[in-house]
Design a protein around this motif. Structure first.
Motif, PDB file in Angstrom:
ATOM      1  N   PRO A 121      -2.863   8.263   1.939  1.00 41.21           N
ATOM      2  CA  PRO A 121      -3.321   7.538   0.746  1.00 41.21           C
ATOM      3  C   PRO A 121      -2.833   6.093   0.779  1.00 41.21           C
ATOM      4  O   PRO A 121      -1.685   5.827   1.133  1.00 41.21           O
ATOM      5  N   LEU A 122      -3.719   5.175   0.459  1.00 43.71           N
ATOM      6  CA  LEU A 122      -3.360   3.752   0.468  1.00 43.71           C
ATOM      7  C   LEU A 122      -3.095   3.239  -0.944  1.00 43.71           C
ATOM      8  O   LEU A 122      -2.744   2.086  -1.130  1.00 43.71           O
ATOM      9  N   THR A 123      -3.315   4.098  -1.920  1.00 48.79           N
ATOM     10  CA  THR A 123      -3.217   3.667  -3.324  1.00 48.79           C
ATOM     11  C   THR A 123      -2.385   4.671  -4.102  1.00 48.79           C
ATOM     12  O   THR A 123      -2.912   5.436  -4.899  1.00 48.79           O
ATOM     13  N   SER A 124      -1.082   4.691  -3.867  1.00 50.09           N
ATOM     14  CA  SER A 124      -0.296   5.715  -4.554  1.00 50.09           C
ATOM     15  C   SER A 124       0.802   5.153  -5.441  1.00 50.09           C
ATOM     16  O   SER A 124       1.748   5.853  -5.774  1.00 50.09           O
ATOM     17  N   THR A 125       0.643   3.893  -5.836  1.00 45.78           N
ATOM     18  CA  THR A 125       1.482   3.356  -6.910  1.00 45.78           C
ATOM     19  C   THR A 125       0.597   2.422  -7.742  1.00 45.78           C
ATOM     20  O   THR A 125      -0.516   2.077  -7.325  1.00 45.78           O
ATOM     21  N   PHE A 126       1.080   2.002  -8.882  1.00 46.25           N
ATOM     22  CA  PHE A 126       0.328   1.038  -9.693  1.00 46.25           C
ATOM     23  C   PHE A 126       0.323  -0.362  -9.065  1.00 46.25           C
ATOM     24  O   PHE A 126      -0.318  -1.272  -9.574  1.00 46.25           O
ATOM     25  N   MET A 127       1.028  -0.522  -7.949  1.00 47.34           N
ATOM     26  CA  MET A 127       0.935  -1.798  -7.230  1.00 47.34           C
ATOM     27  C   MET A 127      -0.341  -1.840  -6.386  1.00 47.34           C
ATOM     28  O   MET A 127      -0.872  -2.900  -6.106  1.00 47.34           O
TER      29      MET A 127
END
Lengths: 153, 788
Positions: free
Chosen positions: B704-710
């Motif tokens: 996954p490349l999108t696993s924080t709100f950053m």
């Protein structure tokens, strides 16, 4: 273990903590002040926002030991007895919350915003809320709530 | 007696919420706020690869750490936790709460730690090492359908969970026979055909409160109490009872304050089962709180559907037929509703239009990603997106006004109830009225002139329009495997105060306010004499839960029925006291009196007290004032509306800015317009978020490349314009309130209208469709000729 002494909502609280204890966990788990929430682990959401010496800070980004000797205000300490803070009134009057999870941090952040800029424009409010995420409201009623507090507070 | 002030009628008023005083003072109690004596903490070690066989799990370092009570591998958990169940009638592979042999997505649990505090539990989870035999990661959905580069589950060849499930015109109810005559004729007669592949990409629901569970099994009582950040505690109760061989009388499920759900908190998750099972095994209370980084991996995602749409039409814009082929990337497993979500997309393929022939098919594909399940709208935003983008392309091809193309195809008000080609029976609607009001509020002709002027000046400005209709008020039981009813109990206490329960379990919807408003009017008493209880199966004894915009349309209706029953009984007691006929009585301003003679009556409190000490007891009555009702809707409701967007794209950077969003929504009768506005605002923000900035992404290796709100952008305040709302009112006949439900509406029309606005702004570069999200880089490429 490290000794910390922090004035929280006007009361001095001293405790032994692990040096790695985050301020937000110190508040929530040692002082039982669970109004300050944790919504992320990268300091993006702002649910944990409190005031440290009058300035807003994300309590998940501060170790309890870093707050040693300072004055911390949490959502529980914002009202003056029965008298709600104007921002609390604004959020209530303008339906500025739904699930309520982001709300304490959002309100604390807005306290700082209005301290810095008592009569913000809508754009200034929206930009001022950059550090706080809300998934329920689409922010419009939050903007209204800040305007309510700025006008009637 | 003091004169009663006249009480205002509450229903339909912008009443401020009764939930708020506790929430604005930090006094709400969410799951992570709970403490129980002796409670310990649970943390999960999770797979950091997308696909692989476990060769060994080393828990020795974790077990040796101070403060660690116990560590469990998947095989050990499997001794007392059965596979995670689903509720849809589709075949489903074995889904272990904690992996036993093969991991299938990053974030899947591989081991569990119990420790004396949360820091130690996390440290220990991090100290667990797993040796894997790596397998190829299945990431590309359409490639996965050919079985490449690997097969996830042994009995599901080519990774197909559901293959080519047909529905629509000419399909028999069992789906076994398919007659394409009408559809083929429509395409043969077509003067114009529009065809497009569209991606309705994956999203992370991202409730601000991550999930969390506290379980407390008390061996002496053989009783389990589970607190979970959950939208449907009665379903959770049943799931836990069934999992552990307990009775529903032995499990109490509590959804305390819940910090948002958006569909992702309907189901009982693996973590709920594991925490409950470990509490039962160890005989201590346990807490697990999800980190945000965990939530991106372990809480179900939404959407993730590729749509192939073909629209056959005449040169005058009349749609003759439509084909919609869906390919859903469902991730590694079926969870509770997973397999059913795309069926909502096909169910709503008729949209607001009178389309004579439609064929839809669904294929659901396993990939090495987090499972998908319900997310705000759950299949209906996808339907709206595919059809409305398709109609927009048709309008562009015919050089017609996008509003006019819609208008020429609307189902007309006199056609309701309208049975669609997909088998839905739309309850009521006036689509042209919503369109006209939205056009008027937008200043449509002026808006078009402004766009033309801006474009003439070299600015990239575009406008987009979308209609929508959604299926809400889920229900009825015939289509909902959970049961499609809702329950309520209303009690007038002996002091005249009112306690009422609802099975609808709110997490921001404000039921304590809206349901209170309804009872205040029904009984003519002040709102603050009423308490609404929810979210605890020991208090609200029955229920289904909150999803599918059903709180008001089903739960509110149950409350109304229960209230009506009590009112009828109370009128009998009052009639006995007043020596009047019960049908002649009115409940107003805290009094029950003969109509037209308010001074003749008794106070509400006096009648309540009499009902509990009934001397004499009126003939045929039992003492007390407490009644319950189950409401089973006869049909779903079909709210609708029209959304219009104005967007501007920076020519130099490709950055899009949403300038205006105009929404007209019709949810039938409204109990509290202030709360309805809030629901629509939130939905619009999520719909805009999908169009512009939100996307769950995976690398080719399944990471996954999108696993924080950053990395995953949910809208911030400055990303959104001030929404311009209005509404029409077309009540539904399927419940006594005429309310249709509004929780999901905002996500439906907003996404396609924003994308259509971007296409409009960039149409001069020859582009006819842009897949979301509207990343500046993607738009810059179009502006600079790199992509069309």
């Amino acid at each position: 273990m490290a000794q910390v002494s922090i004035t929280v909502n006007g009361k001095q609280r001293s405790s032994e903590v692990e040096p790695r204890t985050l301020l937000v966990h110190f508040l929530r788990e040692q002082l039982n002040l669970t109004g300050t929430h944790v919504g992320c682990d990268t300091s993006q959401c702002g649910a944990c926002t409190v005031l440290i010496d009058g300035r807003s800070a994300k309590a998940c980004t501060v170790f309890a030991v870093q707050a040693d000797g300072s004055e911390v205000t949490t959502i529980e300490g914002l009202a003056e007895g029965e008298q709600l803070h104007p921002l609390q009134t604004g959020f209530w009057e303008e339906h500025g919350l739904q699930c309520g999870y982001c709300t304490p941090g959002m309100i604390m952040s807005c306290v700082n915003l209005l301290n810095d800029n008592p009569k913000p424009s809508e754009q200034e409010i929206r930009e001022g809320l950059d550090g706080n995420l809300c998934r329920c409201t689409g922010y419009q009623h939050i903007v209204n709530a800040v305007q309510h507090a700025a006008t009637k507070g | 007696m003091a004169e009663s002030p006249m009480l205002p009628k509450m229903v339909g008023q912008r009443v401020k919420r009764r939930e708020d005083p506790r929430l604005i003072q930090g006094q709400g109690t969410y799951v992570d706020d709970l403490k129980i004596v002796g409670m310990e903490h649970v943390a999960f070690a999770r797979s950091d690869i997308a696909h692989g066989r476990i060769k060994s799990v080393d828990t020795s370092v974790a077990e040796a750490m101070d403060g660690v009570t116990a560590v469990f591998t998947g095989a050990q958990i499997a001794e007392f936790v059965k596979p995670v169940p689903i509720i849809t009638p589709f075949p489903s592979p074995d889904h272990r709460a904690v992996v036993v042999d093969t991991v299938r997505y990053v974030g899947e649990p591989v081991a569990v730690v119990v420790a004396t505090n949360r820091y130690i539990a996390k440290d220990a989870a991090d100290a667990i090492t797993v040796d894997y035999e790596m397998l190829p990661a299945v990431v590309d959905t359409e490639k996965a359908m050919t079985g490449q580069p690997a097969q996830l589950h042994k009995d599901f060849e080519n990774n197909l969970s559901v293959a080519l499930l047909p529905s629509g015109t000419g399909v028999s109810p069992d789906g076994q026979t398919v007659d394409d005559t009408a559809l083929d004729q429509a395409f043969a007669d077509a003067e114009v055909v529009v065809s497009q592949r569209m991606v309705n990409h994956r999203l992370a629901p991202s409730a601000m409160e991550p999930r969390g569970t506290v379980a407390h099994y008390e061996p002496g009582h053989n009783k389990m109490t589970i607190w979970s950040s959950n939208q449907a505690p009665h379903l959770l109760r049943g799931a836990i009872a069934s999992m552990f061989g307990m009775g529903e009388d032995q499990v109490r499920a509590i959804a305390p304050e819940v910090g948002g759900g958006f569909g992702a908190k309907v189901q009982a998750y693996a973590e709920d089962y594991v925490v409950a099972g470990l509490s039962k095994k160890l005989g201590i209370a346990l807490k697990w709180t999800e980190d945000r980084s965990e939530a991106f991996l372990a809480t179900t995602h939404g959407r993730g559907i590729i749509g192939y749409i073909d629209i056959a039409a005449t040169n005058t814009g009349k749609v003759l037929g439509m084909k919609l082929r869906l390919i859903a990337d469902i991730g590694a497993y079926n969870t509770l509703f997973t397999a059913a979500i795309p069926t909502f997309t096909t169910l709503m393929a008729n949209a607001t239009y009178d389309i004579p022939a439609i064929r839809t098919t669904i294929t659901e594909v396993f990939t090495n990603k987090t499972p998908t399940d319900a997310y705000r709208g759950a299949g209906r935003p996808e339907a709206t997106y595919f059809v409305e983008r398709g109609l927009d392309m048709l309008a562009r091809k015919l050089a017609m006004d996008p509003a006019e193309v819609r208008r020429r195809n609307f189902i007309q008000p006199n056609q309701f109830p309208y049975t669609t080609q997909m088998g839905a029976v739309y309850d009521s609607g006036d689509y042209a009225a919503a369109l006209d009001l939205a056009l008027q509020n937008a200043g449509w002709d002026k808006l078009k002139a402004e766009r033309d002027q801006a474009q003439a000046e070299g600015r990239l400005v575009g406008i987009g329009l979308s209609m929508y209709v959604e299926v809400c008020g889920l229900g009825p039981s015939a289509v909902l495997p959970t049961g499609g009813w809702e329950h309520s109990q209303v009690t007038i206490e002996r002091d005249g105060r009112i306690n009422a329960t609802t099975g609808a379990s709110p997490h921001g919807q404000g039921n304590e306010t809206t349901f209170g408003q309804m009872l205040a009017d029904q009984f003519g008493v002040p709102l603050d004499h009423i308490t609404i209880h929810h979210g605890d199966t020991a208090i609200a004894k029955q229920g289904i839960g909150t999803f599918g915009s059903r709180s008001q349309a089903v739960g509110g209706a149950a409350l109304h029925l229960a209230g009506g029953k009590v009112r009828k009984k109370m009128a009998k007691f009052a009639a006995a006291l007043l020596e009047a006929h019960e049908d002649d009585l009115v409940f107003e301003n805290g009094r029950i009196s003969v109509k037209g003679a308010p001074d003749s009556g008794k106070s509400f409190e006096e009648v309540a007290a009499y009902a509990y000490v009934p001397v004499p007891l009126p003939e045929g009555l039992e003492p007390g004032l407490s009644e319950e009702a189950f409401f089973e809707p006869s049909n779903n409701t079909y709210p609708f509306g029209c959304h219009i967007a104005l967007i501007e794209i920076d020519r130099d950077t490709g950055e899009p800015t949403l300038r205006r969003l105009i929404a007209v929504d019709d949810a039938g009768n409204l109990i509290n317009p202030l709360i309805v506005e809030g629901q629509i605002h939130g939905g619009l923000a999520q719909g805009v978020g999908q169009a512009m900035i939100e996307e769950v992404q995976y690398g080719d290796d399944g990471q996954p490349l999108t696993s924080t709100f950053m990395d995953y952008a949910i809208p911030r305040a400055a990303d959104l314009p001030r929404f311009e709302l209005d509404n029409t009112v077309t009540p539904t006949p399927v419940n006594p309130l005429g309310a249709k439900g509004v929780g999901e509406a905002g996500t439906l029309g907003s996404t396609p209208c924003v994308v259509s606005a971007a296409v409009d702004a960039l149409s001069q570069f020859g582009v006819t469709h842009i897949d979301m999200m509207l990343r500046p880089e993607k738009l810059w490429q179009i502006i600079n000729g790199g992509q069309s």
